[in-house]
Design a protein around this motif. Structure first.
Motif, PDB file in Angstrom:
ATOM      1  N   LEU A  65      50.956  33.756  17.905  1.00 31.61           N
ATOM      2  CA  LEU A  65      50.307  32.697  18.681  1.00 31.61           C
ATOM      3  C   LEU A  65      49.552  33.294  19.863  1.00 31.61           C
ATOM      4  N   ALA A  66      50.170  34.254  20.550  1.00 30.07           N
ATOM      5  CA  ALA A  66      49.512  34.893  21.690  1.00 30.07           C
ATOM      6  C   ALA A  66      48.276  35.668  21.255  1.00 30.07           C
ATOM      7  N   VAL A  67      48.328  36.320  20.095  1.00 30.61           N
ATOM      8  CA  VAL A  67      47.154  37.050  19.601  1.00 30.61           C
ATOM      9  C   VAL A  67      46.014  36.080  19.321  1.00 30.61           C
ATOM     10  N   SER A  68      46.338  34.899  18.787  1.00 32.81           N
ATOM     11  CA  SER A  68      45.280  33.907  18.556  1.00 32.81           C
ATOM     12  C   SER A  68      44.670  33.448  19.881  1.00 32.81           C
ATOM     13  N   VAL A  69      45.483  33.347  20.923  1.00 32.84           N
ATOM     14  CA  VAL A  69      44.963  33.013  22.250  1.00 32.84           C
ATOM     15  C   VAL A  69      44.099  34.149  22.778  1.00 32.84           C
ATOM     16  N   THR A  70      44.480  35.396  22.495  1.00 34.71           N
ATOM     17  CA  THR A  70      43.666  36.544  22.895  1.00 34.71           C
ATOM     18  C   THR A  70      42.284  36.481  22.260  1.00 34.71           C
ATOM     19  N   VAL A  71      42.239  36.138  20.981  1.00 31.99           N
ATOM     20  CA  VAL A  71      40.947  36.050  20.296  1.00 31.99           C
ATOM     21  C   VAL A  71      40.047  35.046  21.000  1.00 31.99           C
ATOM     22  N   LEU A  72      40.607  33.894  21.369  1.00 33.02           N
ATOM     23  CA  LEU A  72      39.792  32.865  21.997  1.00 33.02           C
ATOM     24  C   LEU A  72      39.514  33.161  23.465  1.00 33.02           C
ATOM     25  N   THR A  73      40.538  33.565  24.211  1.00 32.29           N
ATOM     26  CA  THR A  73      40.378  33.765  25.651  1.00 32.29           C
ATOM     27  C   THR A  73      39.668  35.072  25.969  1.00 32.29           C
ATOM     28  N   GLY A  74      40.130  36.170  25.375  1.00 34.75           N
ATOM     29  CA  GLY A  74      39.598  37.476  25.731  1.00 34.75           C
ATOM     30  C   GLY A  74      38.313  37.833  25.031  1.00 34.75           C
ATOM     31  N   TYR A  75      38.139  37.392  23.804  1.00 28.63           N
ATOM     32  CA  TYR A  75      36.959  37.775  23.027  1.00 28.63           C
ATOM     33  C   TYR A  75      35.891  36.684  23.018  1.00 28.63           C
ATOM     34  N   ALA A  76      36.310  35.422  22.797  1.00 32.15           N
ATOM     35  CA  ALA A  76      35.332  34.339  22.731  1.00 32.15           C
ATOM     36  C   ALA A  76      35.058  33.706  24.090  1.00 32.15           C
ATOM     37  N   GLY A  77      35.892  34.015  25.097  1.00 28.27           N
ATOM     38  CA  GLY A  77      35.678  33.440  26.415  1.00 28.27           C
ATOM     39  C   GLY A  77      36.036  31.977  26.511  1.00 28.27           C
ATOM     40  N   LEU A  78      36.987  31.518  25.684  1.00 26.88           N
ATOM     41  CA  LEU A  78      37.412  30.114  25.684  1.00 26.88           C
ATOM     42  C   LEU A  78      38.887  30.040  26.059  1.00 26.88           C
ATOM     43  N   PRO A  79      39.228  30.029  27.342  1.00 26.83           N
ATOM     44  CA  PRO A  79      40.642  29.977  27.744  1.00 26.83           C
ATOM     45  C   PRO A  79      41.276  28.690  27.254  1.00 26.83           C
ATOM     46  N   THR A  80      42.395  28.809  26.573  1.00 22.95           N
ATOM     47  CA  THR A  80      42.949  27.651  25.870  1.00 22.95           C
ATOM     48  C   THR A  80      44.400  27.392  26.229  1.00 22.95           C
ATOM     49  N   LEU A  81      44.726  26.121  26.346  1.00 21.86           N
ATOM     50  CA  LEU A  81      46.105  25.670  26.466  1.00 21.86           C
ATOM     51  C   LEU A  81      46.489  24.795  25.276  1.00 21.86           C
ATOM     52  N   GLY A  82      45.730  24.913  24.188  1.00 23.44           N
ATOM     53  CA  GLY A  82      45.965  24.035  23.055  1.00 23.44           C
ATOM     54  C   GLY A  82      46.219  24.726  21.738  1.00 23.44           C
ATOM     55  N   GLN A  83      46.468  26.045  21.749  1.00 24.67           N
ATOM     56  CA  GLN A  83      46.715  26.728  20.480  1.00 24.67           C
ATOM     57  C   GLN A  83      48.048  26.360  19.849  1.00 24.67           C
ATOM     58  N   THR A  84      48.892  25.663  20.602  1.00 25.30           N
ATOM     59  CA  THR A  84      50.117  25.171  19.974  1.00 25.30           C
ATOM     60  C   THR A  84      49.824  24.073  18.955  1.00 25.30           C
ATOM     61  N   ALA A  85      48.614  23.504  18.995  1.00 25.66           N
ATOM     62  CA  ALA A  85      48.276  22.464  18.006  1.00 25.66           C
ATOM     63  C   ALA A  85      48.171  23.060  16.598  1.00 25.66           C
ATOM     64  N   PRO A  86      47.312  24.075  16.338  1.00 27.76           N
ATOM     65  CA  PRO A  86      47.329  24.684  14.999  1.00 27.76           C
ATOM     66  C   PRO A  86      48.641  25.405  14.708  1.00 27.76           C
ATOM     67  N   PHE A  87      49.294  25.925  15.733  1.00 31.93           N
ATOM     68  CA  PHE A  87      50.625  26.522  15.582  1.00 31.93           C
ATOM     69  C   PHE A  87      51.595  25.487  15.013  1.00 31.93           C
ATOM     70  N   ALA A  88      51.544  24.251  15.550  1.00 33.12           N
ATOM     71  CA  ALA A  88      52.401  23.177  15.060  1.00 33.12           C
ATOM     72  C   ALA A  88      52.018  22.764  13.640  1.00 33.12           C
ATOM     73  N   VAL A  89      50.715  22.746  13.350  1.00 32.63           N
ATOM     74  CA  VAL A  89      50.280  22.395  11.996  1.00 32.63           C
ATOM     75  C   VAL A  89      50.856  23.379  10.984  1.00 32.63           C
ATOM     76  N   GLY A  90      50.763  24.670  11.280  1.00 34.61           N
ATOM     77  CA  GLY A  90      51.326  25.678  10.386  1.00 34.61           C
ATOM     78  C   GLY A  90      52.830  25.559  10.263  1.00 34.61           C
ATOM     79  N   ALA A  91      53.506  25.264  11.386  1.00 34.41           N
ATOM     80  CA  ALA A  91      54.965  25.165  11.361  1.00 34.41           C
ATOM     81  C   ALA A  91      55.421  23.978  10.519  1.00 34.41           C
ATOM     82  N   TYR A  92      54.850  22.816  10.753  1.00 35.01           N
ATOM     83  CA  TYR A  92      55.271  21.638   9.998  1.00 35.01           C
ATOM     84  C   TYR A  92      54.825  21.716   8.546  1.00 35.01           C
ATOM     85  N   ALA A  93      53.701  22.383   8.288  1.00 36.46           N
ATOM     86  CA  ALA A  93      53.287  22.576   6.894  1.00 36.46           C
ATOM     87  C   ALA A  93      54.323  23.399   6.143  1.00 36.46           C
TER      88      ALA A  93
END
Length: 656
Positions: A374-402
């Protein structure tokens, strides 16, 4: 008229509730719009006032006055202390402020519970207000009507102070042109401190007066903060009256909406917040990312001094390196081997852990790998794409419940669960991506926060799929491969998680170091130039958002496999903040650093806190604060201390 009569009491309740939120949100708006501080500890300031007022309330007017004075003063002092804490971060942007204030909120919340207890405190109001009055044929609490009158007076007084007094002029000038304010003889630092103290005083007064409405107890500060953020987003930062109207609207949704539209009420607030933010971002050109100058805080200056002295130390002449022919020699003489060493060391440690740790610690290590993805996915968005996010738990939850639902349906093969969970999370990110990629900076944080909270609302409502607040448990164990047995032992679960994590991280690193990754890095570092040269920046960011969502989905799938249960707390706002902290600890552009940061968080939250029961939030808050101050560029930035400067983000070279 019958409909109005049936819902009259909830409607008036909504006004009282909304005005309480207005008083709190006015302070939050003042702190952010004027002092420039994204204060995620504002709910804690409310809790300080609420606990103090409840403790001093004795059913008399004197007790109410004493509680109001003490609670307001205590919160004002906390606000002034917050000013001192955030000054060193003034040049590091709102992300560092958000993490610092969230850490302060964790520490403060733990201390309040230790001092006042974990139970909700009763509040005694004066006898004259502890009664009911007749309102259009209905009985209604007198205290709430009195609070409505006090909040209206406070709104009028605050507007008068900001628009008609010299103090208000200085406050407005500090937001618009601090240099001009300094030229007139005013100290911008003093104004900054005064603004945050005033914001704290507003929150504290709201806590004392609002304690009979939103009482002091566990979860109060988080609830108040979230609702205040919605009010500030809907009302904007320019007008107290707009904030006033937004607060009343939010109060009505929270009370009248529950009785009129009970099925939609949980989604309305954050859906409205996301819609407003997206609408505003559509009519503003995305801002180019700016490189910030060096931080002025003492820790950064000390690190810079150490680095400079290391660079200027006398060195012995190195003997000539022996000639090494071929590609291997060229690689050894290049920086490639230096970048591979951390990966090899991490791999060795990962697969050596089962023989070194007990079963409980091994299960924690498996959870750390899931949080690490989950943190690596935040790194991709925050550090590489420049999109600081507090919402990556949403796809994280989708994968978990799936994964949990796939296992319950008999699909227990691990690779199948991973692929389908990643696909579901990618589809979710593709749907939400257009709402995110247009915005920048703090707006991205708020939009992704709204997406995460909406996802949490869905999780609590769709009980047939998610189990609601009870979560899911009892589904069949995952099988590593076709024909195998379900994994139940901690060691085999850990090995499975380690293999999946290594493959996922390796693929992520390959993509980030490919030409596509360099284009993404260029988008973050020089977006205006990329657009001018004809690059479809929006498309790059959308693809990055989808890929990061798929990676988060893999992490969610791993978490379910390792834990063998799933609850809403595993995918809530706190986990989103932990993932962002892991990225800050590791360095916003370091994939390996994000994994190490996640391991440190799990170690602190579950292993260290286990030896000091009841103080997990305190320890995590201290970790937040220490990481923000001591690691301004993360673990990757420590290379500068030993003479190797950290590559600039805009150069296209990033830490491994």
């Amino acid at each position: 008229m019958d409909l109005l009569d049936a819902h009259l009491v909830p409607a008036v309740d909504g006004v009282a509730y909304g005005l309480l939120l207005f008083v709190v949100a006015a302070g939050l708006s003042l702190a952010f719009g004027t002092a420039g501080v994204l204060n995620l500890s504002h709910g804690m300031l409310y809790a300080i006032g609420a606990y103090t007022g409840a403790e001093l309330s004795d059913g008399t007017w004197g007790g109410l006055a004493l509680g109001l004075a003490a609670g307001t003063a205590a919160a004002a002092l906390a606000g002034a202390g917050l000013s001192a804490a955030t000054v060193p971060l003034a040049r590091r942007g709102h992300l560092a402020q958000a993490l610092l204030t969230f850490g302060i909120a964790l520490v403060g919340g733990d201390l309040l519970i230790q001092f006042f207890g974990a139970d909700e405190l009763p509040v005694r109001v004066p006898g004259a207000l502890d009664s009911s009055v007749h309102l259009l044929g209905h009985r209604y609490p007198a205290y709430r009507l009195c609070f409505i009158a006090m909040a209206v007076v406070l709104a009028a007084f605050g507007t008068w102070v900001l628009t008609r007094t010299r103090v208000g002029a200085a406050v407005r000038a500090s937001a618009d042109d601090p240099q001009m304010l300094a030229a007139t003889g005013h100290n911008p630092r003093a104004v900054h401190t005064g603004v945050l103290a005033a914001a704290g005083a507003l929150a504290g007064a709201a806590g004392v007066l609002g304690a009979p409405i939103i009482g002091p107890g566990p979860g109060t500060s988080e609830n108040v903060l979230m609702l205040s953020l919605v009010v500030v987003v809907l009302g904007g930062l320019r007008s107290l009256w707009a904030t006033f109207a937004a607060a009343v609207a939010v109060g009505e949704v929270q009370t009248l909406g529950v009785s009129v539209l009970p099925d939609l009420a949980p989604y309305l607030l954050f859906a409205a917040m996301a819609a407003v933010l997206v609408f505003r971002s559509r009519f503003t050109e995305p801002e180019a990312h700016e490189e910030r100058g060096p931080s002025s805080d003492p820790v950064s200056r000390l690190r810079g001094l150490l680095a400079a002295r290391w660079e200027n130390r006398p060195r012995k002449a190195a003997p000539p390196a022996p000639a090494t022919p071929g590609r291997l020699g060229a690689w050894l003489h290049s920086a490639g081997w230096r970048q591979a060493v951390p990966l090899l060391v991490l791999l060795a440690v990962l697969f050596a852990l089962p023989g070194m740790l007990d079963s409980y610690s091994i299960s924690l290590a498996g959870s750390a790998l899931a949080l690490g993805l989950l943190a690596v996915s935040v790194t991709v968005l925050t550090g590489y794409a420049g999109l600081p996010t507090l919402g990556q738990t949403a796809p994280f939850a989708v994968g978990a419940y799936a994964t949990a639902n796939l296992a319950d349906a008999g699909w227990t093969v691990g690779p199948v669960q991973i692929v389908l969970s990643a696909l579901a999370a990618a589809v979710f990110s593709a749907v939400t991506g257009p709402a995110v990629i247009r915005a920048r900076g703090t707006t991205v944080l708020m939009i992704t926060l709204a997406v995460g909270e909406l996802t949490s609302a869905v999780i609590n409502q769709v009980k047939s799929v998610t189990g609601g607040a009870d979560g899911l448990v009892g589904f069949p164990a995952t099988r590593a491969l076709w024909g195998g047995e379900g994994m139940t032992e901690e060691r085999e679960l850990y090995v499975y998680a380690a293999v999946v994590a290594v493959v996922a991280v390796a693929l992520t690193l390959l993509v980030l170091r490919s030409p596509a990754g360099k284009l993404l890095t260029g988008t973050r570092g020089a977006e205006a130039r990329m657009r001018a040269s004809g690059h479809p920046v929006g498309r790059y960011l959308l693809v990055a958002h989808i890929c990061a969502g798929a990676l988060a989905g893999v992490g969610g799938s791993l978490m379910v496999t390792v834990q063998q249960y799933l609850s809403p707390a595993d995918v809530g706002f706190e986990i989103a903040a932990f993932a962002l902290l892991a990225v800050v600890i590791g360095g916003t552009t370091s994939v390996i650093g994000a994994l190490l940061g996640a391991g440190l968080i799990v170690f602190t939250r579950d292993w260290v806190a286990g030896s000091w029961p009841g103080h997990g939030p305190l320890l995590l808050g201290a970790l937040f604060i220490a990481a923000v101050y001591l690691l301004p560029r993360g673990l990757a930035g420590l290379r500068a201390v030993v003479g190797r400067p950290v590559p600039a983000v805009s150069s296209g070279k990033v830490a491994p």
